[in-house]
Structure formats: structure tokens, C-alpha cells
Enzyme design. Sequence first.
Site, PDB file in Angstrom:
ATOM      1  N   THR A  13     -30.142  20.337  -1.207  1.00  0.00           N
ATOM      2  CA  THR A  13     -28.958  20.920  -1.829  1.00  0.00           C
ATOM      3  C   THR A  13     -27.970  21.361  -0.752  1.00  0.00           C
ATOM      4  OG1 THR A  13     -29.849  23.187  -1.893  1.00  0.00           O
ATOM      5  CG2 THR A  13     -30.352  21.738  -3.759  1.00  0.00           C
ATOM      6  N   GLY A  20     -26.960  21.077   5.683  1.00  0.00           N
ATOM      7  CA  GLY A  20     -27.524  20.243   4.631  1.00  0.00           C
ATOM      8  C   GLY A  20     -27.327  18.769   4.892  1.00  0.00           C
ATOM      9  N   SER A 136     -32.003  32.645   6.792  1.00  0.00           N
ATOM     10  CA  SER A 136     -31.176  33.022   7.936  1.00  0.00           C
ATOM     11  C   SER A 136     -31.847  34.161   8.671  1.00  0.00           C
ATOM     12  CB  SER A 136     -29.781  33.460   7.468  1.00  0.00           C
ATOM     13  OG  SER A 136     -29.057  34.075   8.528  1.00  0.00           O
ATOM     14  N   TYR A 149     -24.761  39.066   2.009  1.00  0.00           N
ATOM     15  CA  TYR A 149     -25.376  37.811   2.440  1.00  0.00           C
ATOM     16  C   TYR A 149     -26.791  38.062   2.943  1.00  0.00           C
ATOM     17  CZ  TYR A 149     -26.263  33.755   5.457  1.00  0.00           C
ATOM     18  OH  TYR A 149     -26.826  32.660   6.071  1.00  0.00           O
TER      19      TYR A 149
END
Length: 259
Positions: A13, A20, A136, A149
Site C-alpha cells: 500500500t 512504497g 517509524s 504522527y
Amino acid sequence: MDLQIAGKTALVTGSTAGIGLAIAKRLAAEGAAVTICGRNDAKLQAAAAEIGGDVRAVLADPGAAEGAERLIAEVPATDILVNNLGIYEAKPFAEITDADWHHFFEVNVVSGARLARHYFPQMLESGWGRVIFIASESGLVIPAEMIQYGMTKTAQLAIARGMAEMTRGTQVTVNSVLPGPTRSEGIVDFIRSTVDNKDAPEAELEAEFFTKMRPLSLIRRLIEADEIAATVAFLASPLAAATNGASIRAEGGIVPTIA
């Protein structure tokens, strides 16, 4: 090195640019049949042409429930699921609205959970599969400039670790890759939004960013998307069968596996 994924199927995705796209290219180069997805047909077709090999482009956005349903209808099964879709934005904490919190959680967390909910049971039933979350380092060291985030990346780690607990006795693995700041579309604008000297040349912007915003970085530079793709391709391989339930940091650290 032969990663032994020729003939496997993979779904990536957030795969029309950046990390990606690099992952999709690497898996295709290793002989996997790769499906990419996105919201923009022109970008999808351009990405598919760049990837080459056995690639399929599906116009669908798994960041929304209806998009995920469309994608699953087009791709009912896969051997390898790479949940890479994600968004980020630097924003002062006091200015993060309720809508922001919900949007970030929906795109960065729920999108991957939706797809895993469908594909993961199939992998367990067949006895082989790979689920990889692109999280991350911000999931471990929450950045003050984008707490919304960081929160989503911590949530991804929780989902992946919990899923890994369900794989005992199978050849299914669930892992997370935790990149540091990576050279991708929009990164320069993001860096410029966080530093003091916003008019400096790109190289100086990057140096200031790592000095002031990421002082704990080991490599002191942006990671290249291809470097992340190499790690993901290995985790997708049968050669990585003993790596399960791990959170692998792109700058050199690893949380112990549960294999």
C-alpha cells in the site's frame, strides 16, 4: 542472494511513490507478483511502468473503508502484505484538532488493520505468510513537532506485536520496520517547516534538521528509499523465518524477536 520469493504474491500500500514504490520495485525484481494501489490512476500507471515485471495496479484507497473493500475484492488473497500507507505533518500540539487525530489514526493505523484482518487469517490457515508494517522511529521517540504522527506509529507497533503472538507454530511472521527520516516526496518541504533557516540550500537544511531535530541519529543523513526496500524484501523472504514480532530500526537497532 536469492531471497526465494519468486512466485510469491505481494500487496504494497502507499506504493505510487517514495518508500512504497521502492518496496514494490524490489519485490518485483525478486520475482514476486506485486499489486500496488492508490487514489490517482495516472500516478498508478506511471508507478506500474516504473516497477515492471509482474505488477498489477488497483485504483483503491485502503485509507477509507470503501477503498479497502474495493482492494480486497480485486485482490482476495496475498502471500505478503506490506502496510506502508501513511501520512505525516508537522503541527504544534495545541493546534492538532479532533479531526486531525481521527484522520491520522484512520489512515496510518486503521488502514493496515483492515487489510490484516482479511489477509492474516488466510496466512495462518495456509501456514505461510508475511505481514510487514512500515512504522517509524517516531513510534519509539515521539517527535514533539508531530505527536499525532508518533502516536499512530506506536499503535502500529502494538498491532504488529499482538498479531505476531498469534503465529506460534506456523511459518507466518509479522514484523515492523522503523525508518528514520527518509528521502521521499515532500521531505524537503517538511524539513524546511521545522528548521530556522528556511531559505538555506537543501544540503544545509538537512544538516540543520539532524543537528536540531534528530540529534540521536546514527547515520546523520536521510535514508534512501531503496535502503528501506532492501530490509523489507529480506523480511518478506523465507530466509527471514526466524525474525518474528520484531521492530527493526533502519538506523541499526532491533527489538528482540519472539521466534
